[in-house]
Design an enzyme around this catalytic site. Sequence first.
Site, short mmCIF file in Angstrom:
data_model
loop_
_atom_site.label_atom_id
_atom_site.label_comp_id
_atom_site.label_asym_id
_atom_site.label_seq_id
_atom_site.Cartn_x
_atom_site.Cartn_y
_atom_site.Cartn_z
CE LYS A 114 -4.42 0.81 0.03
NZ LYS A 114 -5.50 -0.09 -0.43
CG ASP A 151 -7.25 3.03 -1.10
OD1 ASP A 151 -7.62 1.85 -1.06
OD2 ASP A 151 -7.42 3.81 -0.14
CG ASN A 197 -14.23 3.50 -7.79
OD1 ASN A 197 -13.90 2.44 -7.26
ND2 ASN A 197 -14.52 3.58 -9.08
CB ALA A 225 -20.40 4.82 -2.47
O1 2IT Z 1 -7.93 -1.71 -1.14
C1 2IT Z 1 -7.79 -2.20 -2.28
O2 2IT Z 1 -7.87 -3.41 -2.49
C2 2IT Z 1 -7.54 -1.28 -3.39
N1 2IT Z 1 -7.49 -0.08 -3.15
C3 2IT Z 1 -7.29 -1.80 -4.77
C4 2IT Z 1 -5.85 -2.20 -4.92
C5 2IT Z 1 -5.46 -2.62 -6.32
O3 2IT Z 1 -4.25 -2.90 -6.48
O4 2IT Z 1 -6.27 -2.66 -7.24
#
Ligand code: 2IT
Length: 446
Positions: free
Chosen positions: A124, A164, A239, A241
């Site tokens: 992340k 995200d 996105n 919701a």
């Molecule tokens: O929390 C998540 O799973 C996302 N924000 C998507 C992460 C992704 O690599 O598509």
Amino acid sequence: MKTDVIMANLERKYPNEKEYLQAVREVLESVESTYNKHPEFEKAKIVERLVEPDRIFSFRVTWVDDKGEVQTNSGYRVQFNSAIGPYKGGLRFHKAVNPSMMKFLGFEQTFKNALTTLPMGGAKGGSDFDPTGKSDAEIMRFCQAFMLELWNNIGPDTDIPAGDVGVGGREIGYMYGMYKKLKREYNTGVLTGKGITWGGSLIRPEATGYGALYFLEHMLHKVGKDVKDHKIVVSGFGNVAWGAAKKAIALGAKVVAISGPDGVISIPEGMTEDMVDYMLDLRASNKNVVAPFADKFHGTKFIPGKKSWSVKCDIALTSAFQNELDGNDAKELLDNGCWCVCEISNMGCTPEAIHEFQEHKILFAPGKAVNAGGVATSGLEMTQNAQHLSWTAEEVDDRLHKIMKSIHEQCVKYGTQPDGYVDYVKGANIAGFMKVAHAMLEQGII
Ligand code: 2IT
């Protein structure tokens, strides 16, 4: 392994990392008894290794705003675990981003990605940059400055960021442009959530919400119920919701609330497709308020300062932020007759709220299972990029369906209690954790 011993150590080392400690405790409490049946895990100190990120990049991002003033933000990329595949996970741009949030999200992502059945490790990243009220040019300059630091640490077989909270198609575009300029390669597989003409996948924008509704359908079918005609509340208007509301309506449910940081919109007759489309305009306005929705649509009402959980419903879907539904909200939902809660946001419920739901034996499922359709479809985007072709929307949606079905089956397999109640938290944590733990064991002490 003793959860309390490991937690005491982490609490001593990271006393201020509240969200990270919360996420780790939840997983360890779920897996402790299963883990302890494996002395080989204990010997290889799997859990002690698994709770620490492989590495964290922390960097300064400096950019110039529209007034010509110099601005500095903090940027992060937490490469959490690569036992089952290259690091994979989104980037969050939000004013509250800090190392604890990045670590909790990377930790959760590791098990979520394991549940998808696809070969992806967990990561992340993000920044405390606040997109609210920023111009398009400011967003672009920030994204470019962010990528100027990050580009050398990512790659299609190394680490693949995506969106995200605060990062959507526009931001991915600006970041991909800068990546390509620096790397001098057309490496589409380095980011997911791309535009459709330059390597993106159909259904990726909808995938988190669609996947969540497919998971919800499986949960309900298991107890002889259906989504159709039930009242659903979602939170936020971003996105996630949007995708959830769109699919909920298509399946015949009534979406009776959305919300923003300023309050909740109550929609007694249920959302129409027009309203769902308008969520995109509201988000694109970059003001981060939901109130204008009620000015636009008759028969809807804005209630300032309230959350979606105050609106009477059958099913509640967290789709905004971590810990957005607390113990008091849970009590209010239960008092109002709500009988099913799914987290679409990561760690949307506090431990107190989860406790309330499980005590009352209502249906409850955690984010790492429910929202995994987003990253799973990112995985499908990577496959299409590696093959240099694009699948049809039907093909992607069909694969997403099958993945969500499989995640539901894994939760039921590992989470069914002696009385038949499915503890989806336990099921998801055991299934995800064991897969990663076995892979780590087989790859030796590294
Ligand atoms: O929390 C998540 O799973 C996302 N924000 C998507 C992460 C992704 O690599 O598509």
